[in-house]
Scaffold this motif. Structure first.
Motif, PDB file in Angstrom:
ATOM      1  N   ASN A 160      -7.534  -4.006   0.455  1.00 43.62           N
ATOM      2  CA  ASN A 160      -8.805  -3.418   0.017  1.00 43.62           C
ATOM      3  C   ASN A 160      -9.309  -2.440   1.079  1.00 43.62           C
ATOM      4  OD1 ASN A 160     -11.548  -2.878  -0.407  1.00 43.62           O
ATOM      5  ND2 ASN A 160     -11.912  -4.827  -1.393  1.00 43.62           N
ATOM      6  N   ARG A 161      -9.288  -2.884   2.336  1.00 45.68           N
ATOM      7  CA  ARG A 161      -9.770  -2.020   3.429  1.00 45.68           C
ATOM      8  C   ARG A 161      -8.931  -0.742   3.534  1.00 45.68           C
ATOM      9  NH1 ARG A 161      -9.716  -3.535   9.813  1.00 45.68           N
ATOM     10  NH2 ARG A 161     -10.535  -1.553  10.552  1.00 45.68           N
ATOM     11  N   THR A 181      -6.574  -6.867  -5.028  1.00 41.94           N
ATOM     12  CA  THR A 181      -5.997  -6.845  -3.674  1.00 41.94           C
ATOM     13  C   THR A 181      -6.556  -7.979  -2.824  1.00 41.94           C
ATOM     14  OG1 THR A 181      -7.814  -5.499  -2.846  1.00 41.94           O
ATOM     15  CG2 THR A 181      -5.886  -4.310  -3.645  1.00 41.94           C
ATOM     16  N   ASP A 182      -5.873  -8.227  -1.700  1.00 44.11           N
ATOM     17  CA  ASP A 182      -6.475  -9.085  -0.678  1.00 44.11           C
ATOM     18  C   ASP A 182      -7.393  -8.199   0.180  1.00 44.11           C
ATOM     19  OD1 ASP A 182      -4.825  -7.597   0.970  1.00 44.11           O
ATOM     20  OD2 ASP A 182      -3.419  -9.217   1.387  1.00 44.11           O
ATOM     21  N   THR A 183      -8.057  -8.785   1.175  1.00 47.74           N
ATOM     22  CA  THR A 183      -9.056  -8.014   1.945  1.00 47.74           C
ATOM     23  C   THR A 183      -8.409  -6.896   2.757  1.00 47.74           C
ATOM     24  OG1 THR A 183      -8.920  -9.764   3.570  1.00 47.74           O
ATOM     25  CG2 THR A 183     -10.834  -9.812   2.143  1.00 47.74           C
ATOM     26  N   CYS A 214       0.828  -1.213   0.000  1.00 48.12           N
ATOM     27  CA  CYS A 214       0.000   0.000   0.000  1.00 48.12           C
ATOM     28  C   CYS A 214       0.864   1.264   0.000  1.00 48.12           C
ATOM     29  CB  CYS A 214      -0.947  -0.003   1.194  1.00 48.12           C
ATOM     30  SG  CYS A 214      -2.236  -1.248   1.004  1.00 48.12           S
ATOM     31  N   SER A 272      -9.426   1.407   0.136  1.00 44.98           N
ATOM     32  CA  SER A 272     -10.767   1.980  -0.077  1.00 44.98           C
ATOM     33  C   SER A 272     -11.010   3.100   0.934  1.00 44.98           C
ATOM     34  CB  SER A 272     -11.869   0.922  -0.035  1.00 44.98           C
ATOM     35  OG  SER A 272     -11.794   0.174   1.133  1.00 44.98           O
ATOM     36  N   SER A 311     -12.013   0.832  -8.364  1.00 46.89           N
ATOM     37  CA  SER A 311     -12.696  -0.465  -8.269  1.00 46.89           C
ATOM     38  C   SER A 311     -11.721  -1.481  -7.700  1.00 46.89           C
ATOM     39  CB  SER A 311     -13.140  -0.950  -9.646  1.00 46.89           C
ATOM     40  OG  SER A 311     -14.016  -0.007 -10.230  1.00 46.89           O
ATOM     41  N   PHE A 312     -12.264  -2.422  -6.904  1.00 45.81           N
ATOM     42  CA  PHE A 312     -11.430  -3.460  -6.289  1.00 45.81           C
ATOM     43  C   PHE A 312     -11.886  -4.841  -6.753  1.00 45.81           C
ATOM     44  CE2 PHE A 312     -11.017   0.142  -3.465  1.00 45.81           C
ATOM     45  CZ  PHE A 312      -9.661   0.145  -3.203  1.00 45.81           C
ATOM     46  N   TYR A 313     -10.916  -5.741  -6.879  1.00 44.89           N
ATOM     47  CA  TYR A 313     -11.188  -7.116  -7.292  1.00 44.89           C
ATOM     48  C   TYR A 313     -10.476  -8.028  -6.303  1.00 44.89           C
ATOM     49  CZ  TYR A 313     -12.295  -4.323 -11.321  1.00 44.89           C
ATOM     50  OH  TYR A 313     -12.815  -3.341 -12.127  1.00 44.89           O
ATOM     51  N   ASP A 314     -11.146  -9.075  -5.894  1.00 46.36           N
ATOM     52  CA  ASP A 314     -10.642  -9.941  -4.832  1.00 46.36           C
ATOM     53  C   ASP A 314      -9.563 -10.901  -5.350  1.00 46.36           C
ATOM     54  OD1 ASP A 314     -10.195 -11.512  -2.692  1.00 46.36           O
ATOM     55  OD2 ASP A 314     -12.277 -12.148  -2.396  1.00 46.36           O
TER      56      ASP A 314
END
Length: 609
Positions: free
Chosen positions: A32-33, A27-29, A3, A36, A50-53
């Motif tokens: 992402n947190r 990203t991983d969770t 990050c 975002s 936009s995020f993708y898991d």
């Protein structure tokens, strides 16, 4: 770490851009947190995210053995035709260790130069890796000549889907892995093997779109003037230690964006007013409603300021305890209190959630400080959350709320960073929470506060030792000289001999340090700078009928430090003090509306003071 690199890359892109942008993050969770919340609070106009898991894509590439330090994430570029929305026709793919020196729209413009057949745009590799002569028995994957570097890729997704990219790269990888056994450079090896088979599909980008700065590159042959450079790629884990005659220039460019004030990137794009997000529109409306002639205008404006927040600035690891009694120490600080962190870590072994109010440049200083400290380096259960500076006041309660909201345990110890908890407090609090059945009752456990005026204090090992230091004048009850009301209701005389927890009643201006369940009310953010920021919180706990219980064998000691800028402002400015009174009155009125007649006692108490 990912990050931190991403933020520097994003700053360099935003700094030069003149068009709306859409970032797509895989990203991983955790990432992402972090990202975002950063983008939400950054509020940069004309930017979509936009995020993708990544977890959902792992199975697509986890079958490929990879020796590269990027691990499984390095391989995920291969999955983009599947991962990204089917209506997305083109995308620029970037490694996180990239710095832009020009508008990214120029790079996007190169798609127009693709022939009908071309689907991938890449810069030639500037190292000798794919030539296979770096050391004895060095056997790289097949590549066209020097091969291509995949730190910057133009992907024509629409065409790739049409030619069956997914199946093609899989077949290439399966075939080569039979003899190569694993990839050395992750996705780059597979892209290169694929291109060697299908050279017509690649569009070679000019080398200044990916000037590679690792130990073995010929990047200097790529450009004559550094002014020609468009993109710098720090593709070495050693980042700033690579050898290159222009390395100082590169380093300065990178450091500029690392420490660049991200608030400056919130400016509107010329000619793009329609891109404003709904939050900014609401904020603008709220700001316009403020009365500029109101003597408290600055305070009210501060309450509407949206501060950029970077959660988990450093690596954080927390394993929940077996029972449900875990507790996080929650505090906030600015640059001038950094020296307290090591001592707090030595006194408190449990999880910690800290919000740090800093500029971008100070955040980098903090990073260097934390990386150089053995104590901080070895503690992974400390969550550091940066709240970036903006406005003229210290938004103390907003910063506290960031630390509070990001505590991961059922209970929190709400303290200040200039206090050292007694040794063993973490375990003692966990035992007390069980004894007092905090899971099923509304209690706030008070940890009595003391202070020393000595910079060098031999810290008391027990309550008995603390009491004798109190009698000898080495310690005092907290704020005894300047603000006794703040802690007098703790009833220190009773505490001296108490052996069991005892209940105390709320009194005006009481501001003890307490242990509560994590779902307690948040701090009221209208209070900024100095004054009433903790008092208002205890008042609301009382309005919610929390019992205030003083713990007989707990204590904490305030360490001396220079006065803060805000307390000096409070003492020297009558309009500051008047305004604080106005905010107090408004807070009381809001409390009465929220809690009805039960809150009237605060109003009458306020009037009799």
């Amino acid at each position: 770490v990912f990050c931190l690199h991403v933020v520097t890359l994003v700053k360099s892109v935003l700094f030069h851009r003149r068009n709306p942008l859409h970032f797509h993050f895989i990203t991983d969770t955790v990432a992402n947190r972090i990202l975002s919340s950063l983008f939400q609070s950054w509020m940069v106009p004309s930017v979509q995210v936009s995020f993708y898991d990544a977890d959902e894509l792992k199975s697509e590439v986890s079958w490929i053995p990879n020796k590269h330090y990027s691990g499984i994430y390095g391989l995920m570029k291969l999955t983009l035709t599947k991962a990204l929305p089917p209506d997305l026709s083109k995308v620029i793919v970037l490694d996180t260790d990239i710095t832009f020196a020009t508008d990214i729209a120029e790079l996007w413009g190169i798609f127009r130069k693709f022939t009908d057949k071309q689907v991938i745009g890449l810069v030639e590799n500037q190292s000798d890796w794919y030539l296979g002569n770096l050391w004895k028995n060095h056997k790289p994957w097949p590549a066209l000549g020097r091969g291509f570097n995949t730190g910057v890729i133009l992907l024509y997704l629409e065409r790739l889907r049409r030619i069956g990219w997914e199946q093609m790269w899989r077949l290439t990888a399966e075939r080569e892995l039979m003899s190569m056994l694993s990839t050395s450079l992750a996705d780059q090896d597979i892209f290169n093997a694929f291109i060697k088979q299908n050279p017509v599909l690649v569009h070679q980008l000019p080398c200044f779109w990916n000037v590679q700065l690792s130990d073995h590159t010929r990047s200097e042959q790529c450009y004559t003037e550094v002014s020609d450079l468009k993109v710098i790629h720090w593709n070495s884990p050693k980042k700033l230690r690579v050898k290159n005659k222009h390395v100082e220039f590169f380093r300065n460019l990178y450091l500029t964006f690392l420490e660049y004030d991200g608030n400056l990137l919130r400016r509107e794009l010329f000619g793009c007013p329609s891109q404003a997000n709904p939050e900014s529109v609401q904020l603008q409306a709220a700001l316009e409603e403020l009365d500029e002639d109101d003597q408290c205008y600055d305070f009210r404006r501060e309450r509407l300021t949206v501060h950029r927040v970077h959660l988990y600035f450093l690596q954080y690891e927390y394993t929940p305890t077996e029972d449900d009694t875990d507790i996080t120490l929650v505090a906030q600080l600015s640059m001038d209190r950094l020296q307290m962190l090591e001592a707090i870590c030595k006194h408190w072994e449990g999880p910690i959630s800290l919000a740090l109010y800093m500029s971008d440049a100070e955040a980098q200083q903090f990073l260097r400080y934390a990386q150089a400290s053995e104590v901080l380096k070895n503690r992974k259960n400390v969550g550091y959350h940066i709240v970036y500076k903006e406005g003229q006041f210290y938004p103390v309660n907003l910063v506290r709320n960031v630390a509070l909201k990001n505590a991961n345990t059922p209970y929190v110890f709400l303290t200040d960073v200039d206090f050292l908890p007694m040794y063993g407090l973490y375990d003692y609090l966990r035992r007390s929470m069980v004894q007092l059945d905090m899971a099923h009752t509304k209690k706030a456990l008070v940890v009595p506060a003391f202070e020393t005026l000595r910079y060098r204090l031999s810290f008391p090992k027990s309550k008995a030792e603390l009491l004798s230091m109190l009698d000898m004048g080495a310690l005092y009850t907290f704020r005894y000289h300047v603000w006794p009301k703040g802690h007098a209701p703790t009833n220190y005389a009773k505490w001296r001999t108490a052996t069991t927890p005892y209940k105390v009643e709320w009194e005006p201006d009481f501001e003890p340090y307490v242990v509560v369940r994590r779902d307690c009310p948040e701090y009221d953010q209208r209070f900024v700078g100095f004054g009433w920021n903790k008092v208002s919180h205890i008042l609301e706990l009382d309005a919610q009928e929390y019992d205030l219980m003083v713990l007989p064998n707990a204590f904490m000691i305030h360490m001396p430090h220079a006065p803060s800028f805000d307390i000096s402002k409070f003492r020297s400015s009558s309009s500051y003090r008047n305004c604080l009174n106005t905010l107090k009155d408004e807070f009381h009125q809001d409390l009465s509306r929220k809690y009805g007649s039960a809150a009237l006692k605060y109003l009458t108490a306020q009037r009799t003071i």
